[in-house]
Design an enzyme around this catalytic site. Structure first.
Site, PDB file in Angstrom:
ATOM      1  N   GLY A 255       0.814  -1.221   0.000  1.00 57.51           N
ATOM      2  CA  GLY A 255       0.000   0.000   0.000  1.00 57.51           C
ATOM      3  C   GLY A 255       0.838   1.258   0.000  1.00 57.51           C
TER       4      GLY A 255
ATOM      5  N   ASP B 180       5.724   5.300  11.254  1.00 54.06           N
ATOM      6  CA  ASP B 180       5.527   4.241  12.239  1.00 54.06           C
ATOM      7  C   ASP B 180       6.415   4.215  13.495  1.00 54.06           C
ATOM      8  OD1 ASP B 180       3.591   2.503  12.816  1.00 54.06           O
ATOM      9  OD2 ASP B 180       4.217   0.930  11.457  1.00 54.06           O
TER      10      ASP B 180
ATOM     11  N   HIS C  29       1.091   3.853  12.159  1.00 58.12           N
ATOM     12  CA  HIS C  29       0.260   2.819  11.526  1.00 58.12           C
ATOM     13  C   HIS C  29      -0.438   1.925  12.548  1.00 58.12           C
ATOM     14  CE1 HIS C  29       1.451   3.459   7.282  1.00 58.12           C
ATOM     15  NE2 HIS C  29       2.452   4.085   7.878  1.00 58.12           N
TER      16      HIS C  29
ATOM     17  N   ARG D 226      -0.585 -11.687   9.084  1.00 58.80           N
ATOM     18  CA  ARG D 226       0.672 -12.140   9.663  1.00 58.80           C
ATOM     19  C   ARG D 226       0.317 -12.915  10.923  1.00 58.80           C
ATOM     20  NH1 ARG D 226       3.139  -8.939  12.244  1.00 58.80           N
ATOM     21  NH2 ARG D 226       1.707  -7.195  12.225  1.00 58.80           N
TER      22      ARG D 226
ATOM     23  N   LYS E  23      -3.806 -10.451  16.217  1.00 58.48           N
ATOM     24  CA  LYS E  23      -4.805 -10.728  15.177  1.00 58.48           C
ATOM     25  C   LYS E  23      -5.956 -11.618  15.651  1.00 58.48           C
ATOM     26  CE  LYS E  23      -2.447  -8.408  11.992  1.00 58.48           C
ATOM     27  NZ  LYS E  23      -2.882  -7.145  11.403  1.00 58.48           N
TER      28      LYS E  23
ATOM     29  N   ASP F 293      -6.108  -3.585  16.154  1.00 62.56           N
ATOM     30  CA  ASP F 293      -5.416  -3.390  14.867  1.00 62.56           C
ATOM     31  C   ASP F 293      -5.546  -1.928  14.461  1.00 62.56           C
ATOM     32  OD1 ASP F 293      -4.079  -4.121  12.559  1.00 62.56           O
ATOM     33  OD2 ASP F 293      -5.393  -5.829  12.156  1.00 62.56           O
TER      34      ASP F 293
HETATM   35  C1  GDG Z   1       0.179  -2.399   9.931  1.00 61.98           C
HETATM   36  C2  GDG Z   1      -0.873  -2.229  11.028  1.00 61.98           C
HETATM   37  C3  GDG Z   1      -2.370  -1.193   9.342  1.00 61.98           C
HETATM   38  C4  GDG Z   1      -0.954 -10.669   3.915  1.00 61.98           C
HETATM   39  N1  GDG Z   1      -0.713 -11.931   3.561  1.00 61.98           N
HETATM   40  C5  GDG Z   1      -0.263 -11.924   2.301  1.00 61.98           C
HETATM   41  C6  GDG Z   1      -0.233 -10.618   1.864  1.00 61.98           C
HETATM   42  N2  GDG Z   1      -0.657  -9.856   2.880  1.00 61.98           N
HETATM   43  C7  GDG Z   1      -0.797  -8.387   2.849  1.00 61.98           C
HETATM   44  C8  GDG Z   1      -2.254  -7.998   2.851  1.00 61.98           C
HETATM   45  C9  GDG Z   1      -2.197  -6.587   3.444  1.00 61.98           C
HETATM   46  C10 GDG Z   1      -0.969  -6.644   4.344  1.00 61.98           C
HETATM   47  O1  GDG Z   1      -0.238  -7.806   3.998  1.00 61.98           O
HETATM   48  C11 GDG Z   1      -1.337  -6.722   5.817  1.00 61.98           C
HETATM   49  O2  GDG Z   1      -1.761  -5.460   6.229  1.00 61.98           O
HETATM   50  P1  GDG Z   1      -2.629  -5.220   7.543  1.00 61.98           P
HETATM   51  O3  GDG Z   1      -3.118  -3.841   7.535  1.00 61.98           O
HETATM   52  O4  GDG Z   1      -3.738  -6.206   7.567  1.00 61.98           O
HETATM   53  O5  GDG Z   1      -1.681  -5.533   8.794  1.00 61.98           O
HETATM   54  P2  GDG Z   1      -0.162  -5.153   9.306  1.00 61.98           P
HETATM   55  O6  GDG Z   1       0.857  -5.862   8.491  1.00 61.98           O
HETATM   56  O7  GDG Z   1      -0.144  -5.510  10.729  1.00 61.98           O
HETATM   57  O8  GDG Z   1       0.018  -3.576   9.090  1.00 61.98           O
HETATM   58  C12 GDG Z   1      -2.251  -2.283  10.398  1.00 61.98           C
HETATM   59  C13 GDG Z   1      -1.226  -1.257   8.368  1.00 61.98           C
HETATM   60  O9  GDG Z   1       0.017  -1.257   9.035  1.00 61.98           O
HETATM   61  C14 GDG Z   1      -1.280  -0.078   7.405  1.00 61.98           C
HETATM   62  O10 GDG Z   1      -1.280   1.128   8.078  1.00 61.98           O
HETATM   63  O11 GDG Z   1      -3.582  -1.420   8.633  1.00 61.98           O
HETATM   64  O12 GDG Z   1      -3.224  -2.079  11.392  1.00 61.98           O
HETATM   65  O13 GDG Z   1      -0.737  -3.260  11.999  1.00 61.98           O
HETATM   66  O14 GDG Z   1      -1.992  -5.648   2.432  1.00 61.98           O
HETATM   67  O15 GDG Z   1      -2.732  -8.066   1.546  1.00 61.98           O
HETATM   68  N3  GDG Z   1       0.154 -10.285   0.624  1.00 61.98           N
HETATM   69  C15 GDG Z   1       0.543 -11.283  -0.207  1.00 61.98           C
HETATM   70  N4  GDG Z   1       0.553 -12.566   0.186  1.00 61.98           N
HETATM   71  C16 GDG Z   1       0.175 -12.933   1.399  1.00 61.98           C
HETATM   72  O16 GDG Z   1       0.195 -14.123   1.713  1.00 61.98           O
HETATM   73  N5  GDG Z   1       0.921 -10.978  -1.429  1.00 61.98           N
END
Ligand code: GDG
Length: 739
Positions: free
Chosen positions: A25, A136, A160, A268, A273, A365
């Protein structure tokens, strides 16, 4: 074109045999800004590279191919800064999990050291007009480190993760330094208003800084605070959906899962989570419904496996998965498919498209992008999003099936309901969420943050009163009998937590000596304090004194205090004392101070929010009770003063102006009791309010006691009848504390 320097713990690259840029993102959000800024990125390249030549090669390649600058960390740096303080101390606390938090002093020392390493690298690279955007929790100290060296730098910070309540944040041994570090930024962005609210309250309780809803005043600048919910890379996801690889994968998955309902989880493997609770809910659902056509598919990406809590979680989850499968499997049907590895983005999109529901139930989260990605990918059918109320995303996606992630029964029921809902119902709920996710994407997020950051100067002009300039001072210099009426606490000297600690010393004492040893201006020090206290503190300076908010005064050289209205009715004090004692008893940390003509209820040492609430209650009750008595009620700085109408700074000054025939008078004060001076409708008066925040009837403002002292020192250093002060000299004193 200005440079935008993004600073994050990790560069979006994978450095192996070759270097690959990773998508995400943040990367795509920023790529959309390429036409406005020259984009640079500073961060750790991942891993540990000790070989100098290899480091040089990586640095050159990253610079040439992507305009990235790597930071290299040793194994010890990674252990203490990243695995240690960032992920074992900060991360759990930011997510309300103090039980998972561990702390070691050496971790924080390393955190500080690495933040400094980042700061040095930025300072080495940044040009004067560059914009720095820090990402962050790994880099909370960085904004202040940069500000210290370059006070005018434009610095943004985005958090974040959640910002937790004060009760949690206070667990951190280094809480003050972390907050001060963040306040070095010009703008701090949060995902939700709740996090912003917690941040303000924490800054108030830990640093004692009162803030406005939109900014926090810091010594030399304002730190704006605002809410910017991050979005997803919509174009990136659309490109995957349109790709042949996606179509092939979707087709294959449809074949594999033909006749099954798919409930998807993607994250993750992190204890925030809510995976064990979710598994509990799945167990309950299977037990309750006995359904054999439902597959729970977990994509669980390995994360932070060097942190013991994450390794333990993996064991816990794997055990639970095998227990559920052991209990509910039949030949040919295994309910939980658990993949402890990432999948390719095309496959991820195919799973989003395929899944009948996504269960996103973090215990806490910051935002959660998976929830938004699932919604965006519902282009062929209407899947159901089951979403934790503790994810930031829940604020934006209210039509999701919102659940409490600790309530396993509720999650189980929500899964059942998702499988039973009609197509119309699912579509009705999905459509508004799809619109929102498509519109407020990652690019929108980045643009709106930067727009706010770069327009900070326009926002910072709330002061309508004039800043003190030479125009205000010239008449004073030219007058034949000029006088200075200067309030003490909050005007000449900074407010202290205990009133007795404000005795003149250092810079204040020096200035009082200078005021006493000149004969150009007649100087009066005015305070709300008692006569005895004023004698004790000020008798060594040859200055006129006014005590108890104007109730009495003493001319320099005279040993006698003069009371202007000696027969004033003060019987109301006896009626009020008991009542105020009641408020003192109810409000820990508060106390009652009694003076001849006033009663002052102080709450500076009480809980700041509770004290404020009780003070407002007191003022409102007193206004009703005392309407027929000869008193005034002032809600001052952390005090409520009930004072005889005859103890009034304005009336006393009025009397002194007339009896001494002063033809110009500077009246300076910082709180409500000083407004009576500013209200005097006399051309001789030049009113100066100290402080930027509260409303005032004074004509001029000066931002702080320090700035005011600097101004007075300049005034005294100009002998009478010399050229007036240059505009810039006076202006600088004020601006440095306002901008
Ligand atoms: C931090 C904050 C906040 C996951 N598995 C695979 C994969 N992903 C990608 C998802 C999503 C990203 O990883 C996870 O983003 P999240 O927002 O759910 O969680 P955090 O990593 O903890 O991120 C969170 C974020 O920062 C942004 O500000 O929303 O609250 O903790 O994009 O799609 N991507 C691929 N394969 C996978 O197996 N390609």
């Amino acid at each position: 074109m200005h440079s935008l320097i993004i600073v994050s713990n990790r560069l979006p690259v994978k450095v192996k045999e070759t270097i690959e840029k990773s998508s995400g993102g943040l990367v795509s959000a920023l790529e959309g800004l390429g036409d406005q800024y020259d984009l640079q990125w500073i961060g750790w390249a991942g891993g540990v590279v000790d070989d100098q030549q290899k480091r040089q090669e990586i640095t050159t390649e990253l610079k040439e191919r992507f305009n990235f600058t790597p930071i290299f960390l040793s194994q010890e740096d990674v252990d203490d800064y990243y695995t240690g303080f960032s992920n074992s101390s900060l991360w759990p606390l930011l997510h309300y999990m103090p039980c998972n938090a561990r702390y070691e002093d050496k971790w924080f020392q390393k955190y500080r050291e690495i933040n400094q390493l980042f700061a040095d690298k930025i300072l080495e690279q940044a040009e004067p007009d560059d914009i720095i955007w820090v990402q962050d929790y790994h880099l909370m100290l960085l904004p202040a480190m940069l500000r210290k060296v370059k006070p005018d730098m434009t610095i943004g910070f985005f958090l974040h993760t959640p910002f937790p309540s004060y009760e949690i944040f206070r667990c951190l041994p280094n809480r003050e330094e972390l907050l001060e570090g963040l306040l070095g930024a010009d703008l701090i962005g949060f995902h939700t208003f709740g996090y912003l609210r917690h941040f303000r309250s924490t800054v108030l309780r830990i640093l004692g800084i009162e803030s406005e809803i939109a900014y926090i005043p810091v010594e030399h600048h304002r730190c704006a605070i605002d809410v910017f919910p991050i979005g997803i890379n919509t174009q990136g996801f659309q490109n995957f959906i349109d790709s042949p690889a996606f179509s092939r994968r979707l087709k294959a998955l449809r074949k594999i899962y033909a006749g099954k309902k798919i409930i998807l989880s993607v994250e993750r493997l992190d204890y925030t989570k809510g995976i064990p609770h979710r598994l509990e809910a799945i167990d309950r659902f299977l037990e309750k419904t006995g359904r054999k056509d439902v597959i729970f598919l977990f994509i669980s990406v390995p994360s932070r496996q060097t942190v013991p809590e994450y390794r333990e979680l993996r064991q816990e989850v794997e055990l639970k998965v095998s227990q559920i499968n052991g209990k509910h499997s039949t030949i040919g049907q295994v309910p939980v498919h658990f993949l402890f590895r990432p999948v390719l983005p095309e496959e991820l999109c195919a799973l989003y498209v395929l899944a009948d529901a996504a269960v996103v139930t973090p215990l806490m989260d910051g935002m959660n992008l998976v929830a938004k990605e699932y919604i965006f990918c519902q282009q062929e059918k209407s899947g159901v999003l089951i979403l934790s109320e503790f994810a930031g995303a829940a604020q934006e996606l209210p039509y999701a099936s919102i659940v409490n992630p600790y309530n396993v029964r509720q999650i189980a029921d929500a899964i059942q309901q998702a499988l039973e809902d009609s197509e119309e119902e699912k579509k009705r709920r999905l459509e508004p969420m799809k619109k929102r996710v498509a519109k407020y994407n990652a690019q929108f997020w980045a643009k709106s943050f930067l727009k706010t950051l770069t327009s900070k100067d326009e926002k910072e002009t709330p002061i309508e009163t004039l800043v003190l300039t030479q125009k205000a001072l010239a008449p004073l210099q030219d007058a034949s009998r000029p006088a200075l009426f200067i309030d003490y606490d909050g005007t000449l000297a900074e407010i202290t937590n205990l009133p007795e600690n404000a005795a003149p010393s250092g810079e204040v004492e020096q200035l009082l000596f200078s005021l006493a040893s000149q004969d150009q201006f007649e100087v009066y020090i005015i305070a709300g304090r008692r006569r005895q206290e004023m004698d004790r503190w000020f008798s060594k300076f040859r200055l006129n004194l006014i005590a108890e908010h104007g109730y009495c005064y003493k001319e320099k050289g005279s040993g006698r205090w003069v009371v202007l209205v000696p027969d004033a009715d003060l019987s109301w004090k006896d009626q009020l004392r008991e009542y105020l004692n009641l408020f003192t008893a109810m409000t820990p940390g508060s106390f009652l101070e009694e003076k001849t003509a006033s009663l002052v209820w102080h709450y500076r040492n009480s809980d700041p929010e509770f004290g404020e609430w009780k003070a407002r209650q007191l003022v409102s009750e007193l206004q009703e009770m005392l309407s027929n008595l000869p008193v005034e009620i002032h809600h001052g700085k952390k005090n409520v003063t009930i004072v005889s109408i005859h103890a009034n700074k304005g009336s006393t000054i009025y009397h002194l102006l007339a009896s001494n025939q002063y033809d110009k008078a500077l009246c300076a004060g910082d709180d409500e009791t000083d407004e009576s001076m500013f209200r005097l409708s006399d051309n001789a008066i030049i009113g100066v309010k100290i402080g930027d925040k509260e409303e005032t009837e004074a004509e001029f403002r000066c931002s702080s006691p320090k700035a005011f002292r600097a101004l007075l020192n300049k005034l005294l250093s100009r002998p009478k009848n010399t050229a007036p002060l240059k505009k810039t000299e006076v202006f600088t004193v004020n601006r440095s504390n306002q901008s």
